[in-house]
Design an enzyme around this catalytic site. Structure first.
Site, PDB file in Angstrom:
ATOM      1  N   SER A 135       0.945  -1.209  -0.048  1.00 40.73           N
ATOM      2  CA  SER A 135      -0.074  -0.173  -0.085  1.00 40.73           C
ATOM      3  C   SER A 135       0.817   0.982  -0.032  1.00 40.73           C
ATOM      4  CB  SER A 135      -0.960   0.105   1.327  1.00 40.73           C
ATOM      5  OG  SER A 135      -1.397   1.198   1.422  1.00 40.73           O
ATOM      6  N   SER A 136       0.453   2.460  -0.394  1.00 40.91           N
ATOM      7  CA  SER A 136       1.125   3.597  -0.633  1.00 40.91           C
ATOM      8  C   SER A 136       1.079   4.160   1.035  1.00 40.91           C
ATOM      9  CB  SER A 136       0.521   4.735  -1.588  1.00 40.91           C
ATOM     10  OG  SER A 136      -0.746   4.827  -0.985  1.00 40.91           O
ATOM     11  N   CYS A 137       0.590   3.598   1.612  1.00 42.52           N
ATOM     12  CA  CYS A 137       0.349   3.969   3.416  1.00 42.52           C
ATOM     13  C   CYS A 137       1.799   3.552   3.864  1.00 42.52           C
ATOM     14  CB  CYS A 137      -0.646   3.358   3.948  1.00 42.52           C
ATOM     15  SG  CYS A 137      -2.295   3.665   3.658  1.00 42.52           S
ATOM     16  N   TYR A 191      -0.589  -0.738  10.481  1.00 41.83           N
ATOM     17  CA  TYR A 191      -0.721  -1.344   9.309  1.00 41.83           C
ATOM     18  C   TYR A 191       0.504  -1.109   8.278  1.00 41.83           C
ATOM     19  CZ  TYR A 191      -3.014  -1.855   4.719  1.00 41.83           C
ATOM     20  OH  TYR A 191      -3.152  -2.201   3.343  1.00 41.83           O
ATOM     21  N   LYS A 202       2.861  -4.192   6.420  1.00 38.82           N
ATOM     22  CA  LYS A 202       3.007  -4.276   4.852  1.00 38.82           C
ATOM     23  C   LYS A 202       4.435  -4.250   4.710  1.00 38.82           C
ATOM     24  CE  LYS A 202      -0.951  -4.771   3.301  1.00 38.82           C
ATOM     25  NZ  LYS A 202      -1.315  -6.219   2.412  1.00 38.82           N
ATOM     26  N   HIS A 244     -12.853   3.323   3.779  1.00 38.84           N
ATOM     27  CA  HIS A 244     -11.777   4.424   3.536  1.00 38.84           C
ATOM     28  C   HIS A 244     -12.844   5.606   3.074  1.00 38.84           C
ATOM     29  CE1 HIS A 244      -8.775   1.027   3.043  1.00 38.84           C
ATOM     30  NE2 HIS A 244      -8.069   1.927   3.633  1.00 38.84           N
TER      31      HIS A 244
END
Length: 312
Positions: free
Chosen positions: A108-110, A137, A141, A180
Site C-alpha cells: 500500500s502507498s500507506c 498497518y 506491509k 476508506h
C-alpha cells in the site's frame, strides 16, 4: 503464466481479490484457486501449510489483508499489525515451501513516510517517520515487502511487491466505521440525498490531497507485472494524479444528485497532507491506468445502488 496454470488469489472476496478474479477470468485463466475464510483461516499457520501442500499453486496473488480508514486504523492497531503480519508470513513462506513459481504481494502507498516528497517515489521507503494513524498497518506491509525481498535473496524466488494508491470499485467496504474515504463519502452523500438532509459532514479540512485508482485497473496492472516483471524493487501503481478531499466530495455530490452542503469537521484529522504515487517506473515498464476518476465514480455508485442498498 500459462492459461491453465494453478493461480491462487488470497483474499478473493475483497475489493482487490475480486477484481483479480474478474481480470484473470476475462483473460482466459481456467485454473483459479480460492478459499473463503470459513474454508481457510489465513492466520492459522497449519491451515495455510495444509492448503498449499494440497493445492500446489504455481502463482500466488497475495491480496488478503485487514484494511480500513483513519478511524479503524486508530482504534484497532493491534488487530491491523497482528492479522496482516500473520497472513503475509504464512502465505509467503508456504508459497516457497510449495515451490510456487512466482508471488505478487500487494502492499500500500500507506507504507511511505508521512512527509515523503511528492509524488512519492519507490526509493522513499523507510526514509522518515510513518503517518501515526496507520503506522501499525504500514509496518506490517513493510515487513511483507522485506520478506519477499529476503526470500528472493536467500532462495532465488521471484516474489514481487506492488504499492497501489487509494483504491475503489465493486466490492468495496461501505461501512462508515471501517471504510476508506471514497466509499464512505458515497454512502454518506447517498443517504443524505435519500433522507433529505441539508448537509453532509466530512472529516478534516478537505484540503488533504489523495490519488484514487479504479480497482480493475489495479488488477490489470498486477497481471501485467506478474507476466513481465521479476525484480525485487517495489513498484508503485496509481494514476499519478491527485484530488483534494473537498473536490472529491463535490464530485460525488454531483454524481449522486445530492443538493445539500458539504461541511468539514476541522477537529478531525486529515491524515497525510498529500499522497500521490510517482508512477514513472511503472510507465517505463509499459503500463498506465485507463479508467478516469469521474468514470470510475459513476461505475462504483451504480454498483453501490445495485448491490449494497438491499442489505440495509
Amino acid at each position: 503464466m500459462e492459461k491453465n496454470a494453478r493461480v491462487y488469489v488470497a483474499g478473493h472476496r475483497g475489493l482487490v481479490g475480486s477484481a483479480l478474479i474478474r481480470t484473470l477470468e476475462k483473460e482466459g485463466y481456467t485454473n483459479i484457486l480460492s478459499a473463503t475464510h470459513c474454508e481457510l483461516d489465513l492466520i492459522n499457520q497449519q491451515a495455510v501449510a495444509d492448503f498449499f501442500a494440497k493445492e500446489q499453486p504455481e502463482y500466488v496473488f497475495l491480496a488478503a489483508a485487514k484494511v480500513g480508514g483513519i478511524l479503524a486504523n486508530s482504534n484497532y492497531p493491534a488487530d491491523f499489525i497482528y492479522e496482516n503480519l500473520m497472513m503475509e508470513t504464512n502465505i509467503i513462506h508456504h508459497s516457497w515451501k510449495a515451490g510456487a513459481k512466482k508471488l505478487l504481494f500487494l502492499g500500500s502507498s500507506c507504507i511511505y513516510p508521512q512527509m515523503a516528497e511528492q509524488p512519492i517515489k519507490e526509493e522513499s521507503l523507510l526514509t522518515g517517520p510513518l503517518e501515526p494513524t496507520n503506522d501499525a498497518y504500514a509496518l506490517a506491509k513493510i515487513a511483507g515487502i522485506k520478506m519477499c525481498q529476503s526470500y528472493n535473496k536467500q532462495y532465488g524466488t521471484k516474489y514481487i511487491s506492488v504499492m497501489p494508491t487509494n483504491l475503489y470499485g465493486p466490492n468495496d467496504n461501505f461501512d462508515l466505521a471501517t471504510s476508506h474515504v471514497l466509499p464512505a463519502l458515497i454512502r454518506k452523500v447517498h443517504e443524505a440525498k435519500v433522507n433529505g438532509d441539508q448537509a453532509v459532514t466530512v472529516w478534516g479540512t478537505g484540503r488533504a490531497v489523495r490519488e484514487f485508482l479504479y480497482v480493475d485497473d489495479l488488477a490489470d496492472a498486477c497481471l501485467f507485472l506478474m507476466e513481465n516483471y521479476d525484480d525485487s524493487k517495489i513498484v508503485n501503481i496509481g494514476t499519478g494524479v491527485g484530488i483534494s478531499i473537498k473536490s472529491l466530495a463535490e464530485n460525488i455530490r454531483d454524481i449522486t444528485g445530492y443538493r445539500g452542503k458539504i461541511i468539514f469537521d476541522r477537529s478531525k484529522p486529515d491524515g497525510t497532507p498529500v499522497k500521490i504515487n510517482d508512477v514513472s517506473f511503472l510507465d517505463s515498464l509499459g503500463w498506465s491506468a485507463k479508467v478516469d476518476l469521474n468514470e470510475g465514480l459513476k461505475k462504483v455508485y451504480s454498483w453501490y445502488r445495485e448491490n449494497e442498498l438491499h442489505k440495509k
